[in-house]
Design an enzyme around this catalytic site. Structure first.
Site: not given
Ligand code: PBG
Length: 324
Positions: A192, A245
């Site tokens: 991520k 992601k």
């Molecule tokens: C929670 C989370 C996030 C997303 C999914 N789970 C945001 C972040 O890490 O700030 C992002 C999903 C998206 O942008 O569609 N931490």
């Protein structure tokens, strides 16, 4: 002598026969936002055509998912209150826990994945427990395990930690196993990245950090070898599915993950990717349906067998149309 590659592009029948990547409706997971309150179905301004639902109106989206043919959702909650340690994330009657029970009552077949994180639930908006303005890794994973367990108790099929703490998968697996949830699976947000593509989501989930940023725990977009190390560790710790992601600017990471590991690979086609396509199509610059089909096909071609996307219902409807 040259080869006539165009022979196999001659008409639709032959093009369909030689197609290497085909989208199926079971490839897609729909992100669903649930809020406290009553009688709420409110469009999310940053994510057109996606809504905040209160628990008492979830039957509407359950019907829509069924009609579209979407089999799985990933849940995000907007709680009634926030505090330093994100208490509302692991309460028995927290928003996610209530939503899971309701969804299972409405449709026991719907596969429920939950996002396991703290940023929507903490007053400071960081993904964990703070110590001197830093997220404390080892303290946080105890909470992450507690949140995941509370989701399993409510009936979640799969939990998806997105916090990027080290050791969270192991902590979750231990806690699930110890409490009789051996069959609840873990989809780890393994690679991520610390991405600007999460902007519209943070507005939708009210989860922006109140100070600083997430660079101390999410990955540097410049790195791919490091992503492989993250994935390897999550697998050792007990992940059942690994995730990359965002998706589109990270197709190379998806491909490396697919080639190097044998677990199912998921990709998250995130909010910023969705919002860009929406905005461009509203401006009349692109053909939305064609673009969405192309981008999702390419994410799958890169190696993702599971795709989380705000376009899940649309693409499933389009697939159905084509098959008729
Ligand atoms: C929670 C989370 C996030 C997303 C999914 N789970 C945001 C972040 O890490 O700030 C992002 C999903 C998206 O942008 O569609 N931490």
């Amino acid at each position: 002598m040259f080869t006539r590659h165009r022979r196999l592009r001659k008409n639709q029948v032959v093009r369909d026969m030689v197609r290497e990547t085909v989208l199926n409706k079971q490839d897609f997971i729909y992100p669903l936002f649930v809020v406290e309150g009553e009688n709420i179905k409110k469009e999310i301004p940053s994510l057109e055509n996606n809504y905040h639902y209160s628990v008492d109106r979830l039957h509407e989206i359950v019907e829509e998912l069924k009609e579209a043919g979407v089999k799985a959702v990933i849940l995000f909650g907007i709680p009634g209150y926030k505090d330093e340690v994100g208490t509302s994330a692991f309460e028995e009657n927290g928003i996610i826990q209530k939503a899971i029970r309701k969804l299972k009552e409405l449709n026991p077949e719907l596969f429920i994945i939950t996002d396991v994180c703290m940023c929507e639930y903490t007053s400071h908006g960081h993904c964990g427990i703070l110590h001197d303005h830093e997220v404390d890794n080892d303290e946080t994973i105890k909470y992450i395990a507690k949140i995941a367990l509370s989701h399993a108790r409510a009936g979640a099929d799969m939990v998806a930690p997105s916090d990027m703490m080290d050791g969270r998968v192991e902590a979750i697996r231990n806690s699930l196993d110890k409490n009789g949830f051996k069959n609840v699976s873990i989809m780890a947000y393994s690679a991520k990245y610390c991405s600007a593509f999460y902007g519209p989501f943070r507005e939708a989930a009210d989860s922006s950090p109140k100070f600083g940023n997430r660079k101390g725990y999410q990955m540097d977009p410049a790195n791919i070898r490091e992503a492989m190390l993250e994935i390897e560790d999550d697998i050792k710790e007990g992940a059942d599915v690994i995730m990359v992601k965002p998706a589109l600017p990270y197709l190379d990471v998806i491909r490396w993950a697919r080639d190097r590991f044998d677990l199912p690979v998921a990709a998250y086609n995130v909010s910023g990717e969705f919002a860009m396509v929406k905005a461009a199509s509203k401006a009349g610059l692109i053909d939305e349906k064609a673009i969405v089909k192309e981008m999702l096909t390419c994410i799958k071609r890169a190696g993702a067998g599971m795709i989380i996307t705000y376009y899940a219902m649309d693409i499933c409807r389009w697939i159905k149309e084509e098959n008729n």
